[in-house]
Design a protein around this motif. Structure first.
Motif, PDB file in Angstrom:
ATOM      1  N   ASP A 275      35.103  53.044  34.041  1.00 23.99           N
ATOM      2  CA  ASP A 275      34.726  51.825  33.371  1.00 23.99           C
ATOM      3  C   ASP A 275      35.631  50.867  32.852  1.00 23.99           C
ATOM      4  O   ASP A 275      35.578  49.572  33.172  1.00 23.99           O
ATOM      5  CB  ASP A 275      33.804  52.193  32.071  1.00 23.99           C
ATOM      6  CG  ASP A 275      32.417  52.911  32.754  1.00 23.99           C
ATOM      7  OD1 ASP A 275      32.048  52.633  33.711  1.00 23.99           O
ATOM      8  OD2 ASP A 275      31.969  53.641  32.094  1.00 23.99           O
ATOM      9  N   LEU A 276      36.682  51.512  32.223  1.00 22.72           N
ATOM     10  CA  LEU A 276      37.685  50.430  32.001  1.00 22.72           C
ATOM     11  C   LEU A 276      38.411  49.834  32.789  1.00 22.72           C
ATOM     12  O   LEU A 276      38.751  48.615  32.920  1.00 22.72           O
ATOM     13  CB  LEU A 276      38.872  51.034  30.878  1.00 22.72           C
ATOM     14  CG  LEU A 276      38.046  51.627  29.613  1.00 22.72           C
ATOM     15  CD1 LEU A 276      39.442  52.535  28.696  1.00 22.72           C
ATOM     16  CD2 LEU A 276      37.824  50.502  28.658  1.00 22.72           C
ATOM     17  N   HIS A 277      39.120  50.247  34.134  1.00 27.73           N
ATOM     18  CA  HIS A 277      39.536  49.880  35.036  1.00 27.73           C
ATOM     19  C   HIS A 277      38.506  48.844  35.732  1.00 27.73           C
ATOM     20  O   HIS A 277      39.136  47.842  36.253  1.00 27.73           O
ATOM     21  CB  HIS A 277      39.964  50.904  35.994  1.00 27.73           C
ATOM     22  CG  HIS A 277      41.488  51.696  35.660  1.00 27.73           C
ATOM     23  ND1 HIS A 277      42.402  51.088  35.650  1.00 27.73           N
ATOM     24  CD2 HIS A 277      41.359  52.753  34.881  1.00 27.73           C
ATOM     25  CE1 HIS A 277      43.378  51.895  34.788  1.00 27.73           C
ATOM     26  NE2 HIS A 277      42.657  52.963  34.597  1.00 27.73           N
ATOM     27  N   TRP A 278      37.358  49.229  35.985  1.00 23.81           N
ATOM     28  CA  TRP A 278      36.324  48.349  36.986  1.00 23.81           C
ATOM     29  C   TRP A 278      36.216  46.880  36.003  1.00 23.81           C
ATOM     30  O   TRP A 278      36.337  45.889  36.699  1.00 23.81           O
ATOM     31  CB  TRP A 278      35.302  48.962  36.857  1.00 23.81           C
ATOM     32  CG  TRP A 278      33.934  48.046  37.255  1.00 23.81           C
ATOM     33  CD1 TRP A 278      32.941  47.572  36.389  1.00 23.81           C
ATOM     34  CD2 TRP A 278      33.486  47.673  38.484  1.00 23.81           C
ATOM     35  NE1 TRP A 278      32.083  46.901  37.184  1.00 23.81           N
ATOM     36  CE2 TRP A 278      32.511  46.829  38.512  1.00 23.81           C
ATOM     37  CE3 TRP A 278      34.387  47.680  39.817  1.00 23.81           C
ATOM     38  CZ2 TRP A 278      31.938  46.153  39.591  1.00 23.81           C
ATOM     39  CZ3 TRP A 278      33.901  47.090  40.825  1.00 23.81           C
ATOM     40  CH2 TRP A 278      32.643  46.194  40.764  1.00 23.81           C
ATOM     41  N   ASN A 279      36.098  47.147  34.681  1.00 26.88           N
ATOM     42  CA  ASN A 279      35.868  45.854  33.995  1.00 26.88           C
ATOM     43  C   ASN A 279      37.012  45.125  33.917  1.00 26.88           C
ATOM     44  O   ASN A 279      37.029  43.748  33.750  1.00 26.88           O
ATOM     45  CB  ASN A 279      35.212  45.912  32.424  1.00 26.88           C
ATOM     46  CG  ASN A 279      33.845  46.726  32.443  1.00 26.88           C
ATOM     47  OD1 ASN A 279      33.227  45.896  33.345  1.00 26.88           O
ATOM     48  ND2 ASN A 279      33.447  47.484  31.652  1.00 26.88           N
ATOM     49  N   LEU A 280      38.076  45.739  33.671  1.00 23.43           N
ATOM     50  CA  LEU A 280      39.602  44.902  34.085  1.00 23.43           C
ATOM     51  C   LEU A 280      39.577  44.144  35.082  1.00 23.43           C
ATOM     52  O   LEU A 280      40.376  43.074  35.146  1.00 23.43           O
ATOM     53  CB  LEU A 280      40.767  45.969  33.771  1.00 23.43           C
ATOM     54  CG  LEU A 280      42.100  45.391  33.824  1.00 23.43           C
ATOM     55  CD1 LEU A 280      42.399  44.191  32.649  1.00 23.43           C
ATOM     56  CD2 LEU A 280      43.161  46.366  33.520  1.00 23.43           C
ATOM     57  N   ALA A 281      39.343  45.019  36.464  1.00 27.78           N
ATOM     58  CA  ALA A 281      39.299  44.185  37.742  1.00 27.78           C
ATOM     59  C   ALA A 281      38.452  43.040  37.550  1.00 27.78           C
ATOM     60  O   ALA A 281      38.928  41.942  38.188  1.00 27.78           O
ATOM     61  CB  ALA A 281      38.819  45.110  38.704  1.00 27.78           C
ATOM     62  N   LEU A 282      37.140  43.008  37.064  1.00 21.70           N
ATOM     63  CA  LEU A 282      36.559  41.811  36.956  1.00 21.70           C
ATOM     64  C   LEU A 282      37.075  40.926  36.292  1.00 21.70           C
ATOM     65  O   LEU A 282      37.170  39.563  36.514  1.00 21.70           O
ATOM     66  CB  LEU A 282      35.226  42.109  36.682  1.00 21.70           C
ATOM     67  CG  LEU A 282      34.170  43.320  37.141  1.00 21.70           C
ATOM     68  CD1 LEU A 282      33.083  43.252  36.524  1.00 21.70           C
ATOM     69  CD2 LEU A 282      33.990  42.957  38.726  1.00 21.70           C
ATOM     70  N   THR A 283      37.725  40.884  35.166  1.00 23.53           N
ATOM     71  CA  THR A 283      38.295  40.058  34.340  1.00 23.53           C
ATOM     72  C   THR A 283      39.524  39.356  34.987  1.00 23.53           C
ATOM     73  O   THR A 283      39.615  38.185  34.857  1.00 23.53           O
ATOM     74  CB  THR A 283      38.639  40.673  32.940  1.00 23.53           C
ATOM     75  OG1 THR A 283      37.433  41.183  32.173  1.00 23.53           O
ATOM     76  CG2 THR A 283      39.412  39.914  31.997  1.00 23.53           C
ATOM     77  N   LEU A 284      40.202  40.272  35.483  1.00 27.42           N
ATOM     78  CA  LEU A 284      41.347  39.756  36.018  1.00 27.42           C
ATOM     79  C   LEU A 284      41.124  39.091  37.247  1.00 27.42           C
ATOM     80  O   LEU A 284      41.538  37.807  37.727  1.00 27.42           O
ATOM     81  CB  LEU A 284      42.510  40.934  36.974  1.00 27.42           C
ATOM     82  CG  LEU A 284      43.077  41.644  35.655  1.00 27.42           C
ATOM     83  CD1 LEU A 284      43.511  43.090  36.318  1.00 27.42           C
ATOM     84  CD2 LEU A 284      44.100  40.916  35.206  1.00 27.42           C
TER      85      LEU A 284
END
Length: 582
Positions: A275-284
């Motif tokens: 979840d953390l990596h996925w949301n970081l991807a969207l933000t990046l």
């Protein structure tokens, strides 16, 4: 020493809450009589209350060995095991206690709790009912019954059980909190807020602020949600879910650098959290940081929502290496719009010397036959033929090491295929011909947020010199009844090839964030995309009125504040007046 008197003295202290004094009495008993099962069991209870689950389990287990036909130490042992995370062993202990003393409601309640934690909710319901039958005045029994019903996706019935617990013990925070959770499960977030706050007033806890924040976020009250997530994190700095949802909320508030920092800090705490990596991807990616963004985007395959779509074709995945002379299956994933947007990367793979087999959903098959560099297009159920490697479509930017600066954006990259429905009658209409779409696919979780109503387009219909056509398909197409005079093209749209032909006959497409936007852009047709606030369309980025994905043809019209479609349509009307006048 009178062992029985000292034991009773300890029990009295225990009842008064003087736990230190009680413990000293029990220890004195055990010094005089090391095999005193009452003292062993009661010391186990105290140890578990103090958080020493290992000692609690050892003491209870010793009592069980000395008196295996006594139910009480099994309950104590089960409590210690459950608190330590060994829920299966706890359930076994509680089941033994129930068998030994079927008239003891506490054992049934604890067994139901353990079964709930194991996901065995139907069994838990039966155990909770047994406790209620024995003693219906126990609020714990009704609360556990409610938890069991909630686990079986019966939140309305669960609320009834929680309300009985509240009636029996109004100052107990747990059932109040559970009522809030059950209301939130029904999307009754407004009602949930007051109940969560009541529970917090009775006994504060990080999870309560977290759940309160989730309901506030669902209602679009993002600043208040942020504040509650931060309270949860002040109370529990390692609360990974709170970090994750705070990061998402900051993204929705368009505070992208803060969101990125929050999520990166959380990944330090939980480096393997999808979840953390996925949301970081969207933000990046929303910031245009492609190198890190697409790498993080690969974590999608560990997300619970993506796991059902992960497929093994029996061939290695292409890792970005030399592909000359190889046949590569580019596999389909996610929605129609994503496929149309990302198929532009397929010719780059072919340019490296690969023979490309393009997989897509059936509705795209005829359209994708016009894509350059594709040897053959297949859909599930077809014979795919031989291939050496496979790669998911939306992994191509990462494997190709694409950057935003070299995004392949030459338009058009798709065309209207032969033998599709004719829209010559539409093309022959005078005036500015405008296609409309007001809703996306109902399967998307955020569809209600990103979609508007057909009636929202009404202010456009009296613009002189414009003719309007509906490209809306699906269950919300019947909203066309709210737009008098608009021509419905939906009955003529069998697939995206037909939709492409219809778009080719128009001058302009206006749509919320759907596959039609990407289709119009891929065809090089002028298109206006209407974006909600917040928008999950992360590749539209922020602060841009156009897009590098569809340069020269696409313009973005964004809600200035959440839910404000009227302002968007007012600006759109002004543009249509100018376009029709020209």
């Amino acid at each position: 020493m009178d062992v029985a008197a000292k034991l009773n003295e300890g029990r009295e202290y225990h009842r008064q809450g003087r736990l230190g004094d009680a413990g000293r009495c029990y220890q004195a008993v055990l010094q005089a009589d090391p095999d005193n099962v009452d003292a062993l069991n009661l010391m186990s209870v105290l140890a578990q209350m103090a958080g020493d689950n290992t000692m609690a389990a050892q003491l209870a287990w010793r009592a069980i060995q000395l008196q295996p036909d006594w139910a009480a130490p099994y309950v104590s042992f089960g409590n210690a095991c459950q608190a330590a995370g060994d829920v299966a062993r706890a359930a076994d202990a509680f089941q033994k206690a129930v068998t030994l003393n079927p008239e003891q409601p506490e054992a049934y309640i604890n067994l139901a709790s353990a079964l709930n934690e194991l996901g065995r909710h139907a069994e838990a319901v039966k155990m909770a009912v047994e406790a209620i039958v024995i003693d219906s005045s126990l609020p714990e029994a009704h609360n556990t019954f409610g938890n069991s019903l909630a686990g079986m996706d019966s939140p309305e019935e669960a609320i009834e059980a929680f309300q009985k617990a509240v009636y029996l013990r109004p100052d107990w925070d747990a059932p109040w909190f559970n009522i809030g959770t059950a209301l939130a499960a029904q999307d009754k977030h407004d009602e949930a807020l007051a109940v969560y706050r009541r529970s917090i007033g009775l006994a504060d806890a990080p999870i309560k602020h977290y759940n309160l924040a989730n309901s506030l976020a669902a209602l679009g009250r993002l600043s208040e949600a942020e504040a509650e997530y931060r309270i949860a994190l002040e109370q529990a700095p390692g609360y990974v879910d709170a970090h994750n949802n705070l990061g998402t909320t900051l993204k929705d508030m368009e505070r992208l650098s803060e969101s990125e920092a929050c999520l990166r800090a959380a990944i330090e705490l939980a480096p393997d959290s999808p979840d953390l990596h996925w949301n970081l991807a969207l933000t990046l990616l929303m910031q245009g940081k492609w190198a890190d963004g697409w790498r993080e985007y690969e974590w999608r395959w560990r997300m619970p929502t993506f796991l059902p779509f992960a497929r093994d074709f029996g061939r290695p995945q292409w890792d970005g290496g030399d592909v000359a002379g190889k046949t590569v299956l580019v596999s389909a994933e996610q929605g129609f719009g994503d496929a149309i947007e990302f198929c532009r990367f397929v010719p780059l793979l072919a340019a490296r010397g690969a023979t490309v087999v393009m997989e897509c959903r059936a509705g795209l098959k005829r359209l994708f036959a016009t894509l350059a560099g594709v040897e053959r297009v297949v859909s599930p159920g077809d014979e795919y033929g031989a291939f050496d490697l496979t790669v998911p479509l939306m992994s191509l930017p990462h494997r190709l090491q694409a950057t935003l600066a070299d995004l392949p954006a030459a338009l058009p990259y798709l065309a209207v295929p032969d033998a599709v429905a004719s829209f010559a009658d539409v093309a022959a209409q005078p005036g500015l011909k405008v296609g409309l779409v007001w809703a996306g696919g109902a399967s998307r979780r955020d569809n209600s947020q990103r979609s508007c109503r057909a009636a929202d387009f009404a202010p456009l219909l009296d613009v002189p010199g414009c003719r309007f056509f509906s490209l809306q398909v699906g269950p919300l197409a019947d909203q066309i009844a709210d737009l008098p005079g608009i021509v419905d093209l939906a009955p003529r749209l069998g697939d995206f090839a037909d939709t492409a032909a219809a778009i080719a006959a128009l001058d302009l497409v206006i749509s919320v964030d759907t596959g039609v936007v990407h289709l119009a852009g891929a065809l090089g047709k002028p298109v206006r995309v209407l974006l909600s606030k917040p928008s999950n369309g992360f590749l539209w980025m922020l602060g841009m009125a156009d897009s590098p994905w569809y340069p020269g043809v696409l313009k973005i019209l964004r809600q200035p504040v959440a839910g404000d479609w009227p302002t968007v349509f007012a600006g759109l009307r002004a543009e249509l007046v100018a376009l029709a006048g020209r």
